[in-house]
Design a protein around this motif. Structure first.
Motif, PDB file in Angstrom:
ATOM      1  N   ASN A  52       0.843  -1.192   0.000  1.00 12.24           N
ATOM      2  CA  ASN A  52       0.000   0.000   0.000  1.00 12.24           C
ATOM      3  C   ASN A  52       0.882   1.248   0.000  1.00 12.24           C
ATOM      4  OD1 ASN A  52      -2.892  -1.040   0.397  1.00 12.24           O
ATOM      5  ND2 ASN A  52      -1.784  -2.115   2.028  1.00 12.24           N
ATOM      6  N   ALA A  53       0.258   2.383  -0.225  1.00  7.68           N
ATOM      7  CA  ALA A  53       0.990   3.653  -0.223  1.00  7.68           C
ATOM      8  C   ALA A  53       0.248   4.678   0.622  1.00  7.68           C
ATOM      9  CB  ALA A  53       1.166   4.187  -1.641  1.00  7.68           C
ATOM     10  N   VAL A  54       1.008   5.547   1.240  1.00  4.70           N
ATOM     11  CA  VAL A  54       0.473   6.728   1.922  1.00  4.70           C
ATOM     12  C   VAL A  54       0.829   7.937   1.070  1.00  4.70           C
ATOM     13  CG1 VAL A  54       0.655   8.178   3.968  1.00  4.70           C
ATOM     14  CG2 VAL A  54       0.634   5.691   4.200  1.00  4.70           C
ATOM     15  N   SER A  55      -0.139   8.819   0.874  1.00  2.00           N
ATOM     16  CA  SER A  55       0.058   9.982   0.012  1.00  2.00           C
ATOM     17  C   SER A  55      -0.126  11.266   0.820  1.00  2.00           C
ATOM     18  CB  SER A  55      -0.929   9.939  -1.165  1.00  2.00           C
ATOM     19  OG  SER A  55      -0.726  11.028  -2.036  1.00  2.00           O
ATOM     20  N   PRO A  56       0.949  11.763   1.428  1.00  2.18           N
ATOM     21  CA  PRO A  56       0.837  12.990   2.224  1.00  2.18           C
ATOM     22  C   PRO A  56       0.726  14.230   1.338  1.00  2.18           C
ATOM     23  CG  PRO A  56       2.777  11.667   2.834  1.00  2.18           C
ATOM     24  CD  PRO A  56       2.291  11.179   1.513  1.00  2.18           C
ATOM     25  N   ALA A  57       0.164  15.276   1.916  1.00  2.00           N
ATOM     26  CA  ALA A  57       0.134  16.579   1.244  1.00  2.00           C
ATOM     27  C   ALA A  57       1.135  17.487   1.946  1.00  2.00           C
ATOM     28  CB  ALA A  57      -1.275  17.147   1.242  1.00  2.00           C
ATOM     29  N   LEU A  58       0.660  18.559   2.548  1.00  2.00           N
ATOM     30  CA  LEU A  58       1.542  19.538   3.187  1.00  2.00           C
ATOM     31  C   LEU A  58       1.838  19.094   4.619  1.00  2.00           C
ATOM     32  CD1 LEU A  58       2.921  22.316   2.801  1.00  2.00           C
ATOM     33  CD2 LEU A  58       0.859  23.353   3.770  1.00  2.00           C
ATOM     34  N   ILE A  59       3.041  18.577   4.839  1.00  3.69           N
ATOM     35  CA  ILE A  59       3.433  18.070   6.149  1.00  3.69           C
ATOM     36  C   ILE A  59       4.408  19.056   6.778  1.00  3.69           C
ATOM     37  CG2 ILE A  59       4.328  16.109   7.428  1.00  3.69           C
ATOM     38  CD1 ILE A  59       1.799  15.552   5.710  1.00  3.69           C
ATOM     39  N   HIS A  60       4.070  19.551   7.945  1.00 11.98           N
ATOM     40  CA  HIS A  60       4.881  20.544   8.637  1.00 11.98           C
ATOM     41  C   HIS A  60       6.049  19.871   9.359  1.00 11.98           C
ATOM     42  CE1 HIS A  60       1.911  23.980   8.315  1.00 11.98           C
ATOM     43  NE2 HIS A  60       1.203  22.935   7.907  1.00 11.98           N
ATOM     44  N   ASP A  61       7.026  20.688   9.735  1.00 11.14           N
ATOM     45  CA  ASP A  61       8.182  20.220  10.514  1.00 11.14           C
ATOM     46  C   ASP A  61       8.982  19.142   9.793  1.00 11.14           C
ATOM     47  OD1 ASP A  61       7.373  21.991  12.417  1.00 11.14           O
ATOM     48  OD2 ASP A  61       6.599  20.493  13.819  1.00 11.14           O
ATOM     49  N   THR A  62       9.183  19.327   8.504  1.00  5.39           N
ATOM     50  CA  THR A  62      10.034  18.441   7.715  1.00  5.39           C
ATOM     51  C   THR A  62      10.997  19.285   6.889  1.00  5.39           C
ATOM     52  OG1 THR A  62       8.570  18.394   5.776  1.00  5.39           O
ATOM     53  CG2 THR A  62       8.156  16.751   7.491  1.00  5.39           C
ATOM     54  N   ALA A  63      12.076  18.651   6.426  1.00  4.16           N
ATOM     55  CA  ALA A  63      13.021  19.350   5.563  1.00  4.16           C
ATOM     56  C   ALA A  63      12.364  19.757   4.246  1.00  4.16           C
ATOM     57  CB  ALA A  63      14.239  18.470   5.300  1.00  4.16           C
ATOM     58  N   ILE A  64      11.461  18.928   3.749  1.00  4.30           N
ATOM     59  CA  ILE A  64      10.783  19.227   2.497  1.00  4.30           C
ATOM     60  C   ILE A  64       9.912  20.473   2.635  1.00  4.30           C
ATOM     61  CG2 ILE A  64       8.920  18.424   0.979  1.00  4.30           C
ATOM     62  CD1 ILE A  64      10.144  15.688   1.002  1.00  4.30           C
ATOM     63  N   TYR A  65       9.248  20.629   3.768  1.00  2.27           N
ATOM     64  CA  TYR A  65       8.359  21.778   3.963  1.00  2.27           C
ATOM     65  C   TYR A  65       9.087  23.094   3.690  1.00  2.27           C
ATOM     66  CZ  TYR A  65       5.128  25.048   6.193  1.00  2.27           C
ATOM     67  OH  TYR A  65       4.272  26.092   6.431  1.00  2.27           O
ATOM     68  N   ASP A  66      10.301  23.213   4.183  1.00  3.06           N
ATOM     69  CA  ASP A  66      11.057  24.456   4.010  1.00  3.06           C
ATOM     70  C   ASP A  66      11.546  24.664   2.583  1.00  3.06           C
ATOM     71  OD1 ASP A  66      10.757  25.109   6.694  1.00  3.06           O
ATOM     72  OD2 ASP A  66      12.558  24.021   7.289  1.00  3.06           O
ATOM     73  N   THR A  67      11.525  23.598   1.778  1.00  4.74           N
ATOM     74  CA  THR A  67      11.994  23.671   0.397  1.00  4.74           C
ATOM     75  C   THR A  67      10.864  23.977  -0.581  1.00  4.74           C
ATOM     76  OG1 THR A  67      13.592  21.963   1.014  1.00  4.74           O
ATOM     77  CG2 THR A  67      13.416  22.459  -1.321  1.00  4.74           C
ATOM     78  N   ILE A  68       9.627  23.695  -0.175  1.00  5.41           N
ATOM     79  CA  ILE A  68       8.483  23.954  -1.051  1.00  5.41           C
ATOM     80  C   ILE A  68       8.344  25.456  -1.264  1.00  5.41           C
ATOM     81  CG2 ILE A  68       5.974  23.733  -1.302  1.00  5.41           C
ATOM     82  CD1 ILE A  68       6.127  21.314   0.565  1.00  5.41           C
ATOM     83  N   PRO A  69       8.254  25.915  -2.512  1.00  8.10           N
ATOM     84  CA  PRO A  69       8.068  27.348  -2.748  1.00  8.10           C
ATOM     85  C   PRO A  69       6.852  27.882  -2.002  1.00  8.10           C
ATOM     86  CG  PRO A  69       8.546  26.200  -4.803  1.00  8.10           C
ATOM     87  CD  PRO A  69       8.346  25.142  -3.761  1.00  8.10           C
ATOM     88  N   THR A  70       6.948  29.116  -1.535  1.00 12.90           N
ATOM     89  CA  THR A  70       5.890  29.697  -0.714  1.00 12.90           C
ATOM     90  C   THR A  70       4.539  29.671  -1.414  1.00 12.90           C
ATOM     91  OG1 THR A  70       7.484  31.145   0.390  1.00 12.90           O
ATOM     92  CG2 THR A  70       5.160  31.754   0.529  1.00 12.90           C
ATOM     93  N   TYR A  71       4.514  29.973  -2.709  1.00  9.52           N
ATOM     94  CA  TYR A  71       3.230  30.003  -3.408  1.00  9.52           C
ATOM     95  C   TYR A  71       2.593  28.622  -3.434  1.00  9.52           C
ATOM     96  CZ  TYR A  71       4.990  27.706  -7.666  1.00  9.52           C
ATOM     97  OH  TYR A  71       5.497  26.792  -8.565  1.00  9.52           O
ATOM     98  N   ARG A  72       3.433  27.566  -3.470  1.00 14.89           N
ATOM     99  CA  ARG A  72       2.905  26.205  -3.508  1.00 14.89           C
ATOM    100  C   ARG A  72       2.406  25.780  -2.118  1.00 14.89           C
ATOM    101  NH1 ARG A  72      -0.126  23.090  -6.045  1.00 14.89           N
ATOM    102  NH2 ARG A  72       0.567  21.004  -6.605  1.00 14.89           N
TER     103      ARG A  72
END
Length: 241
Positions: free
Chosen positions: A173-193
């Protein structure tokens, strides 16, 4: 005590999943390229419940050799959480050739080899086993980072195909997260996104890695023994699909 492999285990969703798995009674095999992060976890939890491996899944040799090497020490492993991933949050035009190869290896090729090598060995036991892949809403609705979105879409396809390939004993199975806070990826996502993700959410409680970990462990465990080939969103109701 069942044994669970977690890749990308030193930070973010992987770390939260490791903590939750240990709390739930698993022995965890944790893999990550972050040696310091793994070392801190090893000191905190100890060898009785945690085994760590410093590895880089961008390396083809690592991808192909990781699971076989584990089975030199472990006769059986209950589950695999394919969490390791890369996100750059930049245009496809900004990728170097090396970065294209890296993201394809870490986000997709590693899942191919780790999953098939795990399933090949565990299917021999003819007992229930589980694989959980970490996809992303970006693989379903698109991403400003085309390579990330493409690899996560492929993870969804691989999940569904391997549910067939590894049946009847290994669920996938797979888990499909959206906007997850407190991760390294969160800080890399462009602000508009980030703003767009937040606008789409119909539940307004920010999603933390620990919340995703709860869903992952639910899918890993026996409570979901009749579920395979599914993609479970963790997205506060964004992008109904």
């Amino acid at each position: 005590m069942n044994t669970l492999i977690i890749t990308g285990a030193a930070n973010g969703i992987g770390r939260a999943t490791l903590i939750k798995a240990i709390e739930d009674g698993y022995f965890v095999i944790a893999a990550d390229k972050d040696a310091d992060g793994l070392s801190a976890l090893q000191k905190e939890y100890g060898a009785e419940v945690l085994e760590t491996h410093v590895v880089d899944f961008a390396d083809n040799t690592v991808i192909k050799g990781f699971i076989p090497a584990l089975y030199e020490r472990h006769s059986t492993i209950y589950g695999l959480v394919n969490n390791a991933g890369i996100y750059h949050g930049k245009s496809v035009y900004a990728y170097s050739d090396a970065q294209v190869d890296e993201i394809l290896n870490v986000n997709l090729k590693a899942l191919v080899y780790l999953s098939k090598d795990f399933a090949e060995r565990e299917m021999q036991h003819e007992a229930p086993r589980s694989i959980v892949n970490i996809a992303s809403v970006a693989g379903e609705v698109g991403s400003c980072d085309a390579l990330y979105g493409a690899t996560k879409a492929a993870v969804i396809g691989l999940t569904k195909a391997n549910a067939w390939n590894f049946a009847p004993f290994v669920r996938v199975n797979a888990v499909s997260p959206a906007l997850i806070h407190d991760t390294a990826i969160y800080d890399t996502i462009p602000t508009y996104r980030r703003d767009e993700y937040a606008r789409q959410e119909i539940l307004k409680d920010p999603i933390l890695p620990s919340a995703v970990a709860e869903v992952i462990l639910l899918l890993v465990g026996d409570a979901m023994r009749h579920i395979t080939g599914r993609v479970i969103p963790v997205d506060n109701g964004a992008y109904p699909r």
